[in-house]
Motif scaffolding. Structure first.
Motif, PDB file in Angstrom:
ATOM      1  N   ASP A 352      80.151  52.460  57.389  1.00 51.91           N
ATOM      2  CA  ASP A 352      81.313  53.454  57.580  1.00 51.91           C
ATOM      3  C   ASP A 352      80.930  54.335  58.598  1.00 51.91           C
ATOM      4  N   GLN A 390      83.959  50.660  66.708  1.00 55.17           N
ATOM      5  CA  GLN A 390      84.618  50.836  65.825  1.00 55.17           C
ATOM      6  C   GLN A 390      85.802  51.968  66.370  1.00 55.17           C
ATOM      7  N   TYR A 488      81.135  45.391  52.532  1.00 62.08           N
ATOM      8  CA  TYR A 488      81.458  46.137  53.369  1.00 62.08           C
ATOM      9  C   TYR A 488      81.287  45.823  54.923  1.00 62.08           C
ATOM     10  N   GLU A 491      83.343  42.894  55.778  1.00 64.55           N
ATOM     11  CA  GLU A 491      84.888  42.964  55.723  1.00 64.55           C
ATOM     12  C   GLU A 491      85.082  43.967  56.960  1.00 64.55           C
ATOM     13  N   ASN A 492      84.457  44.895  57.154  1.00 60.26           N
ATOM     14  CA  ASN A 492      84.491  46.037  58.513  1.00 60.26           C
ATOM     15  C   ASN A 492      83.730  45.981  59.630  1.00 60.26           C
ATOM     16  N   GLN A 496      87.621  43.748  61.419  1.00 56.52           N
ATOM     17  CA  GLN A 496      88.097  43.440  59.910  1.00 56.52           C
ATOM     18  C   GLN A 496      88.285  42.085  59.593  1.00 56.52           C
TER      19      GLN A 496
END
Length: 513
Positions: A352, A390, A488, A491-492, A496
């Motif tokens: 993240d 990102q 994660y 998915e990201n 996405q």
């Protein structure tokens, strides 16, 4: 009837015992690798497509093209036998397939033992263009791979008949037992045995329940698990699954389990934790490796080297020169820098934005304190490229990133680093340059078999619009490192992804947990 034997280059291949040998050295290969080599030998100088190989070696079992790539990569390593100067036996023909380039000579086991006079060789062309063929002895004939397959199929059909007969008899006996159990009111107890793969290893991490200060060393232990996983998957014939962040306790088919945990011995105070490393053969529960290390800031590097050396010994898996060169990059780093590197590595796995920002700050400190720590420099740039993908950098940040890229591009031996090609892949994806990203991720996969490489490969296939291949790549990534972190990333990471759309099997599998 004598089994066919074939000489491929310097190697004598004996399929009946799954062995290749040269100059007194004998190596035992997996049957699928022997079948693959014999099939190549049956088609010398022919370009064989992946589909053709799957048709004839895997008999159209459900396998992906990556299984073929991995098998050929393993076969190349065995044929090189640790000699990096050895010529390539199997070459890749772009967009077409693979070709065996070594000379091939067929024989029987009997003729191979009696001498070279009864060899069955391929025709040779004279300088005048005429074809000379060696006389074929009456007792030997050129083997046919497909004929051998047909014979195996016939044997399999006979075996299948007896198997079904035994199954029906067993079913009748089972029904009789059920009826008897109902009469006697004693329900039968059934036991299931899981078929274990001796070449598969699970790496697990257990928290220190009996220790007070294990959490400060958690990232180091998980980092070691990741290093062991990528090293063995890349440089050995073992398939390793990094389950250090996977809490599901379903039965595993892996033949071995490596457990890293923190324990406390009774005669020590509770805050003194020992890192225990236990390798167990699940087939008979025997202990292959049992070590305990006292972890301090000054012992991180020595513990890492001793553990890898011990694994190499118990698995009889000597590390090749290229891996030793990569591990040598850790030796010049400060021990504290190694701890910070593994902390950053764990943050990168989380994926993240907040974790990536923290990882960048940590690696920036490491780069200043240990400028000779090449892996840390590369990780720093990888993190910054991910952050830029990102959240777009401003002008000063983008200038700093370009300076970092220019700096590491000048490092010696950078073309041997998988991380370098991962950086180029993410850069290409961010710019929409799919072809360049695809070339770079394939180079990275050739250098390192890691979960991150297959996540990025899946992203590329998604952008190409091929969800089937994207699903294959994502499932491979999850198989190498199952858990929430990998999910994660799928998915990201970079952009996405809908798991339900791109990899529905994975979504169904997770829903059953």
């Amino acid at each position: 009837m004598q089994q066919p034997v074939v000489r491929v280059g310097e190697w004598r291949v004996t399929p009946s015992i799954n062995q290749i040998s040269r100059q007194g050295r004998q190596l035992t290969l997996e049957p699928r690798l022997i079948d693959l080599l014999v099939y190549f030998a049956s088609h010398p100088d022919e370009v064989l497509s992946r589909d053709e190989i799957i048709d004839n070696i895997w008999m159209r079992n459900i396998v992906t093209s990556h299984v073929v790539t991995q098998s050929i990569s393993e076969l190349r390593k065995w044929l090189k036998d640790g000699d990096e100067q050895s010529p390539e036996y199997i070459t890749t023909v772009p967009k077409r397939g693979y070709k065996l380039t070594a000379p091939v000579v067929w024989m029987t086991e009997e003729s191979a033992d009696s001498g070279p006079s009864t060899l069955i060789a391929s025709p040779e062309t004279t300088p005048a263009g005429q074809i000379n063929t060696l006389p074929e002895p009456e007792t030997a004939s050129a083997p046919s791979f497909r004929q051998a397959r047909k014979k195996v199929d016939r044997r399999n059909r006979v075996a299948s008949f007896w198997t079904w007969l035994l199954f029906l008899l067993s079913l009748g006996a089972l029904i009789a037992l059920v009826i008897m159990s109902l009469i006697n009111s004693h329900p039968p107890v059934t036991k299931t045995r899981l078929l274990l793969n001796p070449r598969d290893i699970d790496v697990r991490f257990e928290r220190g329940i009996s220790c007070n200060k294990w959490s400060s060393q958690q990232s180091y232990a998980i980092g070691l698990g990741n290093l062991i996983t990528s090293s063995l998957n890349t440089y050995s014939t073992f398939m390793v699954h990094d389950k250090t962040n996977y809490n599901v306790t379903e039965p595993s088919s892996s033949g071995k389990t490596l457990t890293i945990k923190f324990v406390n011995q009774r005669h020590y105070r509770a805050q003194q934790c020992f890192m225990s490393v236990l390798l167990v053969d699940n087939a008979d529960s025997s202990v292959m490796l049992d070590k305990r290390y006292f972890i301090t800031d000054n012992t991180l590097l020595s513990v890492q080297e001793d553990l890898l050396h011990s694994l190499s010994a118990v698995l009889t898996q000597p590390w090749p020169p290229r891996m030793q060169a990569q591990l040598a990059q850790f030796r010049n780093s400060q021990s504290l820098s190694l701890a910070q590197y593994y902390q950053a590595d764990q943050l990168i796995m989380e994926g993240d934005v907040v974790s990536l920002n923290k990882a960048s700050e940590l690696l920036n400190v490491v780069a200043k304190d240990a400028p000779d720590f090449i892996n840390a420099l590369l990780e720093k740039v990888l993190v910054d490229v991910l952050r830029h993908s990102q959240q777009q950098f401003n002008e000063p940040q983008l200038t700093a990133l370009n300076n970092e890229l220019s700096k590491i591009a000048q490092l010696p031996g950078i073309e041997e680093s998988a991380t370098w090609y991962q950086i180029q892949t993410i850069n290409g994806l961010s710019k929409g340059d799919i072809d360049n990203a695809y070339r770079n991720i394939n180079k990275s996969i050739e250098l390192e078999m890691s979960w991150l490489n297959y996540v990025l490969l899946g992203k590329i296939y998604e952008m190409k619009g091929d969800n089937r291949l994207a699903a294959d790549a994502y499932i491979t990534a999850f198989n190498l490192r199952p858990g929430e972190n990998t999910l994660y990333w799928i998915e990201n990471g970079v952009f996405q992804t809908s798991i339900k759309k791109a990899a529905p099997y994975l979504k169904t599998f997770l829903a059953q947990e």
